[in-house]
Design a protein around this motif. Structure first.
Motif, mmCIF file in Angstrom:
data_model
loop_
_atom_site.group_PDB
_atom_site.id
_atom_site.type_symbol
_atom_site.label_atom_id
_atom_site.label_comp_id
_atom_site.label_asym_id
_atom_site.label_seq_id
_atom_site.Cartn_x
_atom_site.Cartn_y
_atom_site.Cartn_z
ATOM 1 N N LYS A 1 3.895 -7.631 1.910
ATOM 2 C CA LYS A 1 2.351 -7.188 2.180
ATOM 3 C C LYS A 1 1.827 -8.283 2.701
ATOM 4 C CE LYS A 1 0.151 -7.655 -1.834
ATOM 5 N NZ LYS A 1 -0.873 -7.526 -2.722
ATOM 6 N N ARG A 2 2.648 -9.420 2.824
ATOM 7 C CA ARG A 2 1.964 -9.818 4.318
ATOM 8 C C ARG A 2 2.586 -9.076 5.442
ATOM 9 N NH1 ARG A 2 0.595 -15.438 3.278
ATOM 10 N NH2 ARG A 2 1.057 -15.293 5.285
ATOM 11 N N THR A 3 3.456 -9.553 5.545
ATOM 12 C CA THR A 3 4.754 -8.211 7.366
ATOM 13 C C THR A 3 3.731 -7.202 7.567
ATOM 14 O OG1 THR A 3 6.000 -7.632 5.812
ATOM 15 C CG2 THR A 3 6.235 -9.322 6.629
ATOM 16 N N LYS A 4 2.893 -6.585 6.648
ATOM 17 C CA LYS A 4 1.886 -4.719 6.939
ATOM 18 C C LYS A 4 1.041 -5.653 7.566
ATOM 19 C CE LYS A 4 4.123 -2.240 3.538
ATOM 20 N NZ LYS A 4 4.182 -1.481 1.632
ATOM 21 N N ALA A 5 0.753 -6.818 7.360
ATOM 22 C CA ALA A 5 -0.949 -7.040 7.771
ATOM 23 C C ALA A 5 -0.617 -7.420 8.929
ATOM 24 C CB ALA A 5 -1.557 -7.720 6.861
ATOM 25 N N THR B 1 4.844 -18.932 9.487
ATOM 26 C CA THR B 1 4.764 -19.514 8.511
ATOM 27 C C THR B 1 4.242 -17.871 7.798
ATOM 28 O OG1 THR B 1 4.640 -21.676 8.989
ATOM 29 C CG2 THR B 1 3.483 -20.220 7.297
ATOM 30 N N GLY B 2 3.216 -17.262 8.735
ATOM 31 C CA GLY B 2 2.283 -16.234 8.480
ATOM 32 C C GLY B 2 3.323 -14.783 7.983
ATOM 33 N N HIS B 3 4.568 -15.113 8.301
ATOM 34 C CA HIS B 3 5.413 -13.844 7.753
ATOM 35 C C HIS B 3 6.278 -14.137 6.903
ATOM 36 C CE1 HIS B 3 3.815 -12.034 11.631
ATOM 37 N NE2 HIS B 3 4.597 -10.732 10.574
ATOM 38 N N LYS C 1 5.053 -22.018 -2.577
ATOM 39 C CA LYS C 1 4.375 -21.265 -1.666
ATOM 40 C C LYS C 1 2.936 -22.326 -2.501
ATOM 41 C CE LYS C 1 2.142 -18.798 1.804
ATOM 42 N NZ LYS C 1 1.027 -19.286 1.877
ATOM 43 N N SER C 2 1.911 -22.418 -2.003
ATOM 44 C CA SER C 2 0.495 -22.846 -1.951
ATOM 45 C C SER C 2 -0.587 -22.398 -1.248
ATOM 46 C CB SER C 2 0.401 -24.057 -1.492
ATOM 47 O OG SER C 2 0.159 -23.727 0.090
#
Length: 203
Positions: free
Chosen positions: A59-63, A190-192, A37-38
């Motif tokens: 961590k991304r999914t918790k947000a 993409t966010g998750h 990932k960039s």
């Protein structure tokens, strides 16, 4: 002016943090299950790399609201374009393994949205021919919408240099109007999930 990017390779020939796409590409090309990932800053890249891919995406999914699960048995498509318009190409890969199923281009004076549209239609046509009723993932809202509308709503003007591109558009629109398909066309989250497996890594 292009912003500098840092690339984390969690799974590849040599996992690590790279400050150029050319170097990181060497680590993932041909590597099955490559994960990368960039990032905009070196600090973000270092934190993500040392946390590990599982911890980073957890961590991304918790947000944000928890996303659905990836359908591994699927086709992922993506496009890349150097310039707008510029040299455009697109491809489809096996979501689970990263194996390239098809690749087209580069074509002169195309756009990224056109490439995304063509990639989805190419994937749908190929899967229908192979009688595979599996989903197609795309990270392009425009591409998915145009496929639903059975029309490539580009504002790009045809010129001699991009005649092959408009020929592909015409053929894709004809295919959509003359064929039905049951394959779900799904938006890649993409966010998750990080970059779509078919990503060319040129962001």
């Amino acid at each position: 002016m292009l912003k500098r990017k840092y690339y984390v390779v969690w799974k590849g020939v040599k996992p690590g943090i790279y400050d150029s796409w050319s170097e990181s590409k060497k680590q993932i090309d041909g590597f099955k299950g490559a994960l990368y990932k960039s990032f905009a800053t070196k600090e973000e890249a270092a934190d993500a790399f040392h946390s590990g891919s599982s911890a980073y995406f957890r961590k991304r999914t918790k947000a944000a609201p928890v996303s659905g699960q990836i359908v591994k048995e699927s086709l992922s498509v993506d496009a890349a374009c150097s310039g707008n318009p510029g040299r455009m190409e697109y491809r489809g890969v096996n979501t689970a393994t990263g194996e390239v199923i098809f690749h087209a281009g580069p074509f002169e004076r195309g756009t990224n949205n056109i490439g995304e549209f063509l990639a989805i239609v190419h994937g749908l046509a190929l899967l229908k021919k192979q009688r595979l009723n599996i989903p197609v993932y795309s990270d392009s809202e425009n591409g998915i919408l145009w496929v639903k509308q059975k029309k490539c709503n580009t504002k790009l003007q045809p010129v001699e240099a991009n005649r092959p591109v408009f020929d592909l558009i015409r053929r894709a629109e004809i295919w959509l109007k003359n064929n039905t398909y049951s394959n779900p066309v799904l938006k890649w989250d993409t966010g998750h999930w990080g970059e779509i497996p078919a990503d060319f890594g040129r962001k």
